[in-house]
Design a protein around this motif. Structure first.
Motif, PDB file in Angstrom:
ATOM      1  N   ALA A 173       0.513  -1.086   0.145  1.00  0.00           N
ATOM      2  CA  ALA A 173       0.005   0.211   0.155  1.00  0.00           C
ATOM      3  C   ALA A 173       0.866   1.485  -0.251  1.00  0.00           C
ATOM      4  O   ALA A 173       0.282   2.552  -1.028  1.00  0.00           O
ATOM      5  CB  ALA A 173      -1.208   0.208   1.216  1.00  0.00           C
ATOM      6  N   ALA A 174       1.886   0.686   0.384  1.00  0.00           N
ATOM      7  CA  ALA A 174       2.976   2.523   0.827  1.00  0.00           C
ATOM      8  C   ALA A 174       4.037   2.651  -0.730  1.00  0.00           C
ATOM      9  O   ALA A 174       3.460   3.790  -0.956  1.00  0.00           O
ATOM     10  CB  ALA A 174       4.131   2.114   1.668  1.00  0.00           C
ATOM     11  N   MET A 175       3.515   1.270  -1.138  1.00  0.00           N
ATOM     12  CA  MET A 175       4.286   1.580  -3.197  1.00  0.00           C
ATOM     13  C   MET A 175       3.296   2.296  -3.473  1.00  0.00           C
ATOM     14  O   MET A 175       3.170   3.303  -5.120  1.00  0.00           O
ATOM     15  CB  MET A 175       5.140   0.595  -3.117  1.00  0.00           C
ATOM     16  CG  MET A 175       6.170   0.729  -2.221  1.00  0.00           C
ATOM     17  SD  MET A 175       8.009  -0.785  -2.849  1.00  0.00           S
ATOM     18  CE  MET A 175       7.168  -2.767  -2.562  1.00  0.00           C
ATOM     19  N   GLY A 176       1.593   1.475  -4.255  1.00  0.00           N
ATOM     20  CA  GLY A 176       0.478   2.022  -4.424  1.00  0.00           C
ATOM     21  C   GLY A 176       0.624   3.454  -4.256  1.00  0.00           C
ATOM     22  O   GLY A 176       0.119   3.830  -5.460  1.00  0.00           O
ATOM     23  N   ASN A 179       2.029   5.478  -7.059  1.00  0.00           N
ATOM     24  CA  ASN A 179       1.731   5.180  -8.261  1.00  0.00           C
ATOM     25  C   ASN A 179       0.287   5.813  -9.235  1.00  0.00           C
ATOM     26  O   ASN A 179      -1.062   5.367  -8.570  1.00  0.00           O
ATOM     27  CB  ASN A 179       1.455   3.596  -8.181  1.00  0.00           C
ATOM     28  CG  ASN A 179       1.318   2.851  -9.873  1.00  0.00           C
ATOM     29  OD1 ASN A 179       0.676   3.833 -10.479  1.00  0.00           O
ATOM     30  ND2 ASN A 179       2.094   2.245 -10.492  1.00  0.00           N
ATOM     31  N   PRO A 180      -0.036   6.500  -9.922  1.00  0.00           N
ATOM     32  CA  PRO A 180      -0.803   7.150 -10.230  1.00  0.00           C
ATOM     33  C   PRO A 180      -1.513   5.814 -11.412  1.00  0.00           C
ATOM     34  O   PRO A 180      -2.529   6.368 -11.775  1.00  0.00           O
ATOM     35  CB  PRO A 180      -0.105   8.161 -11.221  1.00  0.00           C
ATOM     36  CG  PRO A 180       1.370   7.759 -11.963  1.00  0.00           C
ATOM     37  CD  PRO A 180       1.829   7.013 -10.291  1.00  0.00           C
ATOM     38  N   TYR A 181      -1.021   5.254 -11.596  1.00  0.00           N
ATOM     39  CA  TYR A 181      -2.501   4.001 -11.606  1.00  0.00           C
ATOM     40  C   TYR A 181      -2.811   2.912 -11.037  1.00  0.00           C
ATOM     41  O   TYR A 181      -3.956   2.507 -11.372  1.00  0.00           O
ATOM     42  CB  TYR A 181      -1.003   3.312 -13.101  1.00  0.00           C
ATOM     43  CG  TYR A 181      -0.852   3.837 -14.371  1.00  0.00           C
ATOM     44  CD1 TYR A 181      -2.053   4.880 -15.263  1.00  0.00           C
ATOM     45  CD2 TYR A 181       0.048   4.194 -14.510  1.00  0.00           C
ATOM     46  CE1 TYR A 181      -1.154   5.279 -15.977  1.00  0.00           C
ATOM     47  CE2 TYR A 181       1.297   5.354 -15.135  1.00  0.00           C
ATOM     48  CZ  TYR A 181       0.261   5.081 -16.285  1.00  0.00           C
ATOM     49  OH  TYR A 181       0.663   5.981 -16.921  1.00  0.00           O
ATOM     50  N   ALA A 182      -2.549   2.883 -10.063  1.00  0.00           N
ATOM     51  CA  ALA A 182      -3.418   2.193  -9.078  1.00  0.00           C
ATOM     52  C   ALA A 182      -4.627   2.106  -8.149  1.00  0.00           C
ATOM     53  O   ALA A 182      -4.810   4.283  -8.161  1.00  0.00           O
ATOM     54  CB  ALA A 182      -2.057   1.973  -7.737  1.00  0.00           C
TER      55      ALA A 182
END
Length: 397
Positions: A173-176, A179-182
């Motif tokens: 979740a921290a990396m997502g 991410n603008p596509y998540a």
């Protein structure tokens, strides 16, 4: 450089979510953006390979032609492939084969889906010889139930804990969130994971991925074309593994439920998912110690831990320790799911293996923004499709 390398000239995605529109619209958006990223005109594409969706009716079964028509007929070769969650990897492999065979210099690969709310149901009618169909119809075991069985087995065999599973979600979740596509762009805490509803004990709602709409596309070419096109050092696909299980395993590599190992005359050399990764490493001439990052199929938090071992990032039973040591987080030895993974995206089945290659491409180019893995040079993807479809891609820079 390998003689079997193909270049990734363009990579693009349609954001994941629940948009209420058709898969064709999502796929066309991703395709056009990938062509723009590659600096290639649609009329210069010699072949289009579509990853099929079984939820799109007949247009979904012939997705290659569907996207070719939507983009504007221009005489390109067309191929449509289906391999459940491995459809995207099969599409990449098909495109790669055409390029290496000299059938096309430039190939567009597209996958898109518009998923129903809730868990996926079996499609395609009765299949009494399919263990996946049987677990739905005979056991009533939906995907979350299956994920829960896997989690329970890891707890029993390796001592994994609910806190370990929750930490996988926290990491992804921290990396997502970067991410603008998540679809889900919000950090979570272990306490929030623990407080979410139990879906299939021991897994909570936040341990399990959703179903989503979304799309991803790649423009692949020969390395010679890439150089002529002004890309002297492109990201290159070096290996694609689409292997099947070895007898006597079931095609789903079920987690030793009600089995008697004494009745098995000769166990296979390695479990199915480990065999998928091994084949990719072998073809690429690359070992797990050379990886900069990995994108894996985290249908559940427990399954991500299993992939650590199957990719040989650690020894058997050591996945939770690898996680606890921070090795798979951003800044760790080998970040896993820097994109945010399915935990942040959800499943858009024909697109997800292509989306994994998009993430590798951006990471290896050094253009992944706040989630960039410093100095990324080698990446691997891994997932699997039902009925014995392997799926792993290795990309290098």
């Amino acid at each position: 450089m390998s003689a079997r390398d193909v270049a990734v000239l363009g990579a693009a995605m349609h954001p994941w979510g629940k948009w209420g529109r058709g898969f064709v619209e999502y796929g066309v958006k991703a395709a056009r953006d990938a062509l723009a990223d590659a600096g290639v005109d649609w009329r210069d594409v010699g072949s289009i390979v579509g990853a099929d969706t079984v939820r799109g009716g007949y247009p979904g079964y012939v997705s290659g032609a569907t996207f070719a028509k939507a983009l504007g007929w221009q005489g390109a070769r067309v191929t449509s492939v289906y391999a459940a969650c491995a459809s995207g990897a099969q599409a990449v492999q098909t495109a790669r084969t055409q390029i290496l065979a000299g059938l096309a210099d430039v190939v567009l690969v597209v996958g898109a889906d518009a998923a129903p709310k809730g868990f996926f149901r079996p499609a395609g009618g009765d299949r009494p010889d399919d263990p996946d169909w049987l677990r739905f119809r005979v056991l009533g075991a939906t995907n979350p139930a299956y994920f829960g069985l896997y989690a329970r087995r890891r707890m029993a065999v390796h001592g994994d804990t609910l806190a370990d599973f929750a930490q996988v979600k926290v990491k992804n979740a921290a990396m997502g969130a970067l991410n603008p596509y998540a679809r889900y762009r919000k950090t979570v805490t272990t306490e929030e994971v623990a407080a979410s509803a139990v879906v299939a004990d021991p897994l909570r709602l936040l341990d399990i991925c959703a179903t989503s709409d979304g799309a991803a596309a790649l423009v692949l070419s020969s390395v010679d074309f890439a150089r002529r096109h002004g890309a002297p050092d492109p990201v290159r696909i070096r290996a694609v593994s689409t292997v099947t299980p070895e007898y006597p395993q079931t095609v789903l590599d079920l987690p030793d439920i009600a089995t008697d190992s004494a009745a098995v005359a000769a166990p296979p050399a390695r479990p199915f998912r480990a065999a998928i990764a091994h084949a990719a490493y072998e073809e690429a001439g690359i070992g797990p110690d050379e990886l900069s990052l990995a994108e894996v199929y985290d249908l559940s938090t427990a399954l991500e831990l299993q992939w650590y071992e199957d990719l040989a990032l650690c020894g058997e039973g050591e996945a939770a320790k690898l996680l606890r040591d921070g090795a798979t987080a951003l800044g760790g030895r080998v970040p896993v799911n820097a994109s945010g993974g399915l935990a942040s995206f959800g499943e858009a089945v024909p697109a997800q293996a292509i989306a994994q290659v998009c993430e590798l491409t951006w990471q290896l180019r050094g253009t992944a923004g706040a989630r960039q893995v410093p100095g990324a040079r080698v990446g691997i993807t891994a997932n699997q499709g039902l009925f014995g479809h392997g799926s792993s891609v290795i990309a290098v820079r």
